[in-house]
Design an enzyme around this catalytic site. Structure first.
Site, short mmCIF file in Angstrom:
data_model
loop_
_atom_site.label_atom_id
_atom_site.label_comp_id
_atom_site.label_asym_id
_atom_site.label_seq_id
_atom_site.Cartn_x
_atom_site.Cartn_y
_atom_site.Cartn_z
N THR A 13 0.82 -1.21 0.00
CA THR A 13 0.00 0.00 0.00
C THR A 13 0.85 1.26 0.00
OG1 THR A 13 -1.80 -1.14 1.10
CG2 THR A 13 -1.76 1.23 1.36
N TYR A 27 -7.67 0.00 -3.97
CA TYR A 27 -6.59 0.58 -4.77
C TYR A 27 -5.70 -0.54 -5.28
CZ TYR A 27 -4.57 -0.37 -0.25
OH TYR A 27 -4.20 -1.01 0.90
N THR A 93 1.79 -4.23 4.23
CA THR A 93 1.66 -4.46 5.68
C THR A 93 1.10 -5.84 6.02
OG1 THR A 93 -0.54 -3.47 5.77
CG2 THR A 93 1.34 -2.00 6.17
N ASP A 94 0.43 -6.47 5.05
CA ASP A 94 -0.26 -7.73 5.39
C ASP A 94 0.70 -8.86 5.80
OD1 ASP A 94 -2.74 -6.64 5.08
OD2 ASP A 94 -3.08 -7.43 3.07
N LYS A 166 0.49 -6.94 13.16
CA LYS A 166 -0.53 -6.03 12.60
C LYS A 166 -1.85 -6.35 13.30
CE LYS A 166 -2.75 -4.60 8.30
NZ LYS A 166 -2.84 -4.72 6.85
N GLU A 289 -0.43 -28.52 29.45
CA GLU A 289 -0.81 -29.88 29.87
C GLU A 289 0.39 -30.83 29.79
OE1 GLU A 289 -3.97 -30.29 30.75
OE2 GLU A 289 -4.49 -28.26 30.13
C1 SIN Z 1 -0.94 -2.98 2.83
O1 SIN Z 1 0.20 -2.80 2.42
O2 SIN Z 1 -1.40 -2.31 3.79
C2 SIN Z 1 -1.88 -4.01 2.28
C3 SIN Z 1 -1.43 -4.60 0.99
C4 SIN Z 1 -0.16 -5.36 1.11
O3 SIN Z 1 0.11 -5.96 2.14
O4 SIN Z 1 0.57 -5.38 0.11
#
Ligand code: SIN
Length: 330
Positions: A13, A27, A93-94, A166, A289
């Site tokens: 992103t 996007y 970010t993913d 995240k 356990e």
């Molecule tokens: C992001 O970057 O926030 C989402 C898309 C990605 O991980 O490439």
């Protein structure tokens, strides 16, 4: 003399482009090239001598082990290159926390490697990417960031690769370290560390990273997500599909439903390594356990399921066994 920072762009992103500047979803990730990302933040050139390289231009949900290993190999080269003082990686970010963790496992230098991303595309009103990139270069160029392993910088905060995750689907403050908090901050340009991360690199990181550069895939290790009425049939299915290990994201402190426990114990008997992790967002998975210990399951400690999976893949790729993993996670 200015520090020399090399940027590896992976897409995401932070490099996203939308038709409407008010849009923060829908996007195209990875559409903006590294030269344009840098051009959007001219202040960076006052912080460091920066060069950029496009390693990928993907939505990070699509990252493969092959591409992660390519990233490991390129970062390794840069760490060994005396003309480079630090490495910055722009990443979706993913899966950012996964790439960061993998890089941290095999980090062998005191040079900073710092990842960043953004929650709003580059074309958005109040895009968060440009300041994240500037802050990240500030951290990578800072002497105080040396010898702290792989770091993640977003939203003015500095986190360790091992503990960051995240947490929110859309918030700009999505990256948090629920077990320990941020390592530091970038306050109006000033890099401040509150504490140091435990290193948590593999002890032979230099040679492991070299071994990884010779591979284009990693052993098949699925994460199975525990839930009510889980009968364990997925354990049998992934074994049939050639799994070499399994991470079970159990409930709470890595609790496993009895029927699943039976199947996982059979998996260990068949030679697989099984890690107990948790679907909870915070807290540690400890030995629980007695039956888990008897079965040979390994508790993930502070690692979330996705990071535990990468660790297990690397351990398996290097021909190591459960004892090595148990010691590393102890
Ligand atoms: C992001 O970057 O926030 C989402 C898309 C990605 O991980 O490439």
């Amino acid at each position: 003399m200015q520090k020399r920072i090399h940027i590896l762009a992976m897409g995401g992103t932070i490099a996203g482009s939308a038709g409407d500047s008010a849009a923060t979803t829908g996007y195209q990730a990875g559409a903006v090239g590294v030269a344009d990302l840098l051009a959007a933040v001219p202040q960076i050139q006052q912080v460091a001598e920066v060069t950029g390289e496009q390693l990928a231009a993907i939505d990070s949900k699509d990252i493969t082990a092959g591409l992660q290993l390519k990233l490991v190999a390129r970062v390794r080269e840069l760490l060994l290159d005396s003309s480079v003082d630090g490495v910055v990686i722009t990443h979706g970010t993913d899966t950012l926390e996964e790439s960061a963790y993998l890089l941290n496992l095999v980090h062998f230098a005191d040079k900073p490697v710092v990842l960043t991303g953004a929650m709003r595309p580059a074309t958005a009103l109040s895009a968060d990417g440009p300041l994240n990139l500037l802050d990240t270069v500030r951290v990578a160029a800072s002497d105080s960031a040396r010898d702290r392993g792989v770091l993640v910088v977003l939203n003015n905060e500095i986190h360790s690769a091992r503990l960051v995750t995240k947490l929110s689907t859309m918030a700009v403050e999505t990256f948090q370290s629920p077990n320990g908090g941020a390592l530091g901050a970038v306050n109006d340009g000033q890099v401040v560390f509150y504490h140091s991360p435990d290193s948590c690199h593999l002890s032979n990181a230099l040679s492991v990273s070299e071994q990884l550069t010779k591979r284009d895939s990693l052993p098949y290790v699925p994460v199975l997500y525990g839930h009510s009425d889980d009968d364990g049939r997925l354990v049998r299915m992934v074994m049939e599909q050639g799994a070499k290990g399994i991470v079970y994201a159990g409930m709470g402190n890595g609790s496993i439903p009895e029927r699943v426990e039976k199947e996982l114990a059979a998996a260990v008997q068949a030679g697989l390594i099984v890690i107990r992790a948790s679907s909870s967002a915070a807290g540690m998975v400890t030995k629980a356990e007695a039956s888990y210990e008897q079965a040979g399951f390994i508790a993930s400690g502070l690692l979330n399921p996705r990071k535990a999976r990468l660790l297990l893949q690397v351990v398996l790729a290097c021909g190591k066994d459960a004892a090595v993993l148990r010691k590393f996670l102890a």
